[in-house]
Design an enzyme around this catalytic site. Sequence first.
Site, PDB file in Angstrom:
ATOM      1  N   ARG A  78      -8.234 -23.415  10.884  1.00  0.00           N
ATOM      2  CA  ARG A  78      -7.088 -24.039   9.700  1.00  0.00           C
ATOM      3  C   ARG A  78      -5.876 -24.812  10.252  1.00  0.00           C
ATOM      4  O   ARG A  78      -5.997 -25.653   9.631  1.00  0.00           O
ATOM      5  CB  ARG A  78      -6.833 -22.702   9.377  1.00  0.00           C
ATOM      6  CG  ARG A  78      -5.331 -22.607   7.943  1.00  0.00           C
ATOM      7  CD  ARG A  78      -5.250 -20.898   7.464  1.00  0.00           C
ATOM      8  NE  ARG A  78      -4.737 -20.689   9.172  1.00  0.00           N
ATOM      9  CZ  ARG A  78      -4.564 -18.806   8.985  1.00  0.00           C
ATOM     10  NH1 ARG A  78      -4.253 -18.793   7.653  1.00  0.00           N
ATOM     11  NH2 ARG A  78      -3.529 -18.544   9.130  1.00  0.00           N
ATOM     12  N   ARG A  87       3.115  -4.097   7.425  1.00  0.00           N
ATOM     13  CA  ARG A  87       2.742  -4.357   9.080  1.00  0.00           C
ATOM     14  C   ARG A  87       2.794  -3.512  10.242  1.00  0.00           C
ATOM     15  O   ARG A  87       2.825  -3.247  11.196  1.00  0.00           O
ATOM     16  CB  ARG A  87       3.184  -5.956   9.663  1.00  0.00           C
ATOM     17  CG  ARG A  87       2.875  -7.119   8.750  1.00  0.00           C
ATOM     18  CD  ARG A  87       1.606  -7.495   9.313  1.00  0.00           C
ATOM     19  NE  ARG A  87       1.069  -8.778   9.883  1.00  0.00           N
ATOM     20  CZ  ARG A  87       1.048 -10.099   9.629  1.00  0.00           C
ATOM     21  NH1 ARG A  87       1.591  -9.317   7.750  1.00  0.00           N
ATOM     22  NH2 ARG A  87       1.697 -10.854   9.771  1.00  0.00           N
ATOM     23  N   LYS A 100      -7.514 -11.883   4.414  1.00  0.00           N
ATOM     24  CA  LYS A 100      -7.053 -11.424   3.016  1.00  0.00           C
ATOM     25  C   LYS A 100      -5.667 -12.153   2.367  1.00  0.00           C
ATOM     26  O   LYS A 100      -6.504 -12.380   1.011  1.00  0.00           O
ATOM     27  CB  LYS A 100      -5.510 -10.366   4.030  1.00  0.00           C
ATOM     28  CG  LYS A 100      -6.176  -9.295   5.075  1.00  0.00           C
ATOM     29  CD  LYS A 100      -5.053  -8.770   5.594  1.00  0.00           C
ATOM     30  CE  LYS A 100      -4.068  -9.349   6.867  1.00  0.00           C
ATOM     31  NZ  LYS A 100      -4.186 -10.540   7.092  1.00  0.00           N
ATOM     32  N   ARG A 144      -1.427 -12.640  17.997  1.00  0.00           N
ATOM     33  CA  ARG A 144      -1.018 -12.079  16.920  1.00  0.00           C
ATOM     34  C   ARG A 144      -2.393 -10.870  16.645  1.00  0.00           C
ATOM     35  O   ARG A 144      -2.199  -9.801  16.201  1.00  0.00           O
ATOM     36  CB  ARG A 144      -1.017 -13.609  15.736  1.00  0.00           C
ATOM     37  CG  ARG A 144      -0.204 -14.065  15.778  1.00  0.00           C
ATOM     38  CD  ARG A 144      -0.724 -15.248  14.681  1.00  0.00           C
ATOM     39  NE  ARG A 144      -1.373 -15.231  13.835  1.00  0.00           N
ATOM     40  CZ  ARG A 144      -1.686 -16.008  13.104  1.00  0.00           C
ATOM     41  NH1 ARG A 144      -2.204 -17.586  14.034  1.00  0.00           N
ATOM     42  NH2 ARG A 144      -2.220 -15.944  11.855  1.00  0.00           N
ATOM     43  N   ARG A 195      -3.070 -23.812  11.180  1.00  0.00           N
ATOM     44  CA  ARG A 195      -1.545 -23.483  10.583  1.00  0.00           C
ATOM     45  C   ARG A 195      -0.679 -23.682  11.823  1.00  0.00           C
ATOM     46  O   ARG A 195      -1.200 -23.825  13.068  1.00  0.00           O
ATOM     47  CB  ARG A 195      -1.238 -22.734   9.744  1.00  0.00           C
ATOM     48  CG  ARG A 195      -0.167 -22.016   8.836  1.00  0.00           C
ATOM     49  CD  ARG A 195      -0.289 -20.814   8.059  1.00  0.00           C
ATOM     50  NE  ARG A 195      -0.487 -19.499   9.166  1.00  0.00           N
ATOM     51  CZ  ARG A 195      -0.426 -18.318   8.942  1.00  0.00           C
ATOM     52  NH1 ARG A 195      -1.347 -18.359   7.341  1.00  0.00           N
ATOM     53  NH2 ARG A 195      -0.441 -17.059   9.407  1.00  0.00           N
TER      54      ARG A 195
HETATM   55  P1  AP5 Z   1      -7.437 -16.055   5.576  1.00  0.00           P
HETATM   56  O1  AP5 Z   1      -7.479 -15.618   4.611  1.00  0.00           O
HETATM   57  O2  AP5 Z   1      -5.844 -16.717   5.851  1.00  0.00           O
HETATM   58  O3  AP5 Z   1      -7.169 -14.484   6.544  1.00  0.00           O
HETATM   59  P2  AP5 Z   1      -5.858 -13.693   6.696  1.00  0.00           P
HETATM   60  O4  AP5 Z   1      -6.263 -12.858   6.808  1.00  0.00           O
HETATM   61  O5  AP5 Z   1      -4.433 -14.004   5.466  1.00  0.00           O
HETATM   62  O6  AP5 Z   1      -5.318 -14.408   7.587  1.00  0.00           O
HETATM   63  P3  AP5 Z   1      -3.699 -15.035   8.312  1.00  0.00           P
HETATM   64  O7  AP5 Z   1      -3.927 -15.293   9.757  1.00  0.00           O
HETATM   65  O8  AP5 Z   1      -3.439 -15.802   7.194  1.00  0.00           O
HETATM   66  O9  AP5 Z   1      -3.028 -13.455   8.350  1.00  0.00           O
HETATM   67  P4  AP5 Z   1      -1.530 -12.840   9.216  1.00  0.00           P
HETATM   68  O10 AP5 Z   1      -1.941 -11.688   9.295  1.00  0.00           O
HETATM   69  O11 AP5 Z   1      -1.625 -13.722  11.113  1.00  0.00           O
HETATM   70  O12 AP5 Z   1      -0.361 -14.236   8.587  1.00  0.00           O
HETATM   71  P5  AP5 Z   1       0.328 -13.984   7.882  1.00  0.00           P
HETATM   72  O13 AP5 Z   1       0.718 -15.450   6.371  1.00  0.00           O
HETATM   73  O14 AP5 Z   1       0.433 -12.806   6.853  1.00  0.00           O
HETATM   74  O15 AP5 Z   1      -8.213 -16.536   6.102  1.00  0.00           O
HETATM   75  C1  AP5 Z   1      -8.450 -17.462   6.759  1.00  0.00           C
HETATM   76  C2  AP5 Z   1      -8.532 -18.771   7.410  1.00  0.00           C
HETATM   77  O16 AP5 Z   1     -10.615 -18.576   7.283  1.00  0.00           O
HETATM   78  C3  AP5 Z   1      -8.975 -20.124   5.742  1.00  0.00           C
HETATM   79  O17 AP5 Z   1      -9.069 -20.722   6.854  1.00  0.00           O
HETATM   80  C4  AP5 Z   1      -9.723 -19.619   5.028  1.00  0.00           C
HETATM   81  O18 AP5 Z   1      -9.798 -20.498   4.220  1.00  0.00           O
HETATM   82  C5  AP5 Z   1     -10.749 -18.887   6.319  1.00  0.00           C
HETATM   83  N1  AP5 Z   1     -11.515 -17.984   5.472  1.00  0.00           N
HETATM   84  C6  AP5 Z   1     -11.013 -17.255   4.472  1.00  0.00           C
HETATM   85  N2  AP5 Z   1     -12.313 -15.869   4.238  1.00  0.00           N
HETATM   86  C7  AP5 Z   1     -13.851 -16.803   4.967  1.00  0.00           C
HETATM   87  C8  AP5 Z   1     -15.144 -16.195   4.800  1.00  0.00           C
HETATM   88  N3  AP5 Z   1     -15.904 -15.199   3.845  1.00  0.00           N
HETATM   89  N4  AP5 Z   1     -15.137 -17.105   5.184  1.00  0.00           N
HETATM   90  C9  AP5 Z   1     -15.209 -18.666   6.543  1.00  0.00           C
HETATM   91  N5  AP5 Z   1     -14.013 -18.291   5.837  1.00  0.00           N
HETATM   92  C10 AP5 Z   1     -13.276 -18.097   5.435  1.00  0.00           C
HETATM   93  O19 AP5 Z   1       2.233 -14.016   8.809  1.00  0.00           O
HETATM   94  C11 AP5 Z   1       2.267 -14.808   9.654  1.00  0.00           C
HETATM   95  C12 AP5 Z   1       3.485 -13.712  10.079  1.00  0.00           C
HETATM   96  O20 AP5 Z   1       4.496 -13.789   9.474  1.00  0.00           O
HETATM   97  C13 AP5 Z   1       2.912 -13.171  11.532  1.00  0.00           C
HETATM   98  O21 AP5 Z   1       2.716 -13.776  12.265  1.00  0.00           O
HETATM   99  C14 AP5 Z   1       4.924 -12.899  10.926  1.00  0.00           C
HETATM  100  O22 AP5 Z   1       5.649 -13.122  12.076  1.00  0.00           O
HETATM  101  C15 AP5 Z   1       4.751 -13.303  10.016  1.00  0.00           C
HETATM  102  N6  AP5 Z   1       5.112 -11.682   9.304  1.00  0.00           N
HETATM  103  C16 AP5 Z   1       4.524 -11.627   7.840  1.00  0.00           C
HETATM  104  N7  AP5 Z   1       4.653 -10.773   7.128  1.00  0.00           N
HETATM  105  C17 AP5 Z   1       4.965  -9.391   8.000  1.00  0.00           C
HETATM  106  C18 AP5 Z   1       5.391  -8.045   7.719  1.00  0.00           C
HETATM  107  N8  AP5 Z   1       5.079  -7.384   6.657  1.00  0.00           N
HETATM  108  N9  AP5 Z   1       6.676  -8.151   8.675  1.00  0.00           N
HETATM  109  C19 AP5 Z   1       6.972  -8.629   9.455  1.00  0.00           C
HETATM  110  N10 AP5 Z   1       6.557 -10.113   9.979  1.00  0.00           N
HETATM  111  C20 AP5 Z   1       5.907 -10.668   8.840  1.00  0.00           C
END
Ligand code: AP5
Length: 182
Positions: free
Chosen positions: A127, A88, A15, A140, A129
Amino acid sequence: MTHRLLFLGPPGAGKGTQAEHLALSHQLLHLSTGDLLRAEVKAGSQLGLEAEAVMNRGELVSDALVLAIVRSTLSKHQGGWLLDGFPRNLPQAQALDKLLLELNQPLQKVLLMELGDDELVQRLLARGRTDDNEAVIRHRLQVYRDQTKPLIEYYQNRGQLQAVPSTGSVESVATAIALVLQ
Ligand code: AP5
């Protein structure tokens, strides 16, 4: 071109990667609640202190906190936007509906990215993080299934959901998304 949209899907589906690409190519605001929360953690703000431990456990931070960030960002912005990582859960989706009605900026499309758990875990482990260790990633994914996945039906029922590919190279996924949005 659709210019008010959101990305839905499990952690690691791509995403953030695709949202960043699309925001740049179409001059949209990329609103990632995860990135905004991580910026608060880095800055050591009160909000960041509240969020950090929750994020490191892979839980969701409070709806009130996230909603305050989204409200403040969207109400100051003119033009198109792309939401990534928000909403979410159902209360966040309902609060978003209310906010967008107030701002007179209806959501146009929801892009759903899905991928099998094993591939998601591999991508996130690569990745590295702070919340990307296997136990937290699995948690998650469970939080996604319990709280976020019901939003698929929520947006499907409105005819706004469009599944997009998550496999293939970053470039080929971006091309497929651009076609869907034409
Ligand atoms: P990436 O593009 O980062 O994937 P993503 O779907 O964005 O995954 P995230 O882990 O960032 O999402 P998340 O929902 O857990 O984290 P968020 O920051 O929202 O890609 C992932 C990896 O794959 C990268 O290394 C990339 O390079 C690679 N990749 C991408 N496309 C590829 C492809 N086609 N082929 C190969 N590799 C590829 O949330 C983190 C935390 O914040 C949550 O756990 C929560 O605690 C909090 N939070 C955030 N938003 C909220 C909310 N709305 N409400 C409550 N808590 C929240």
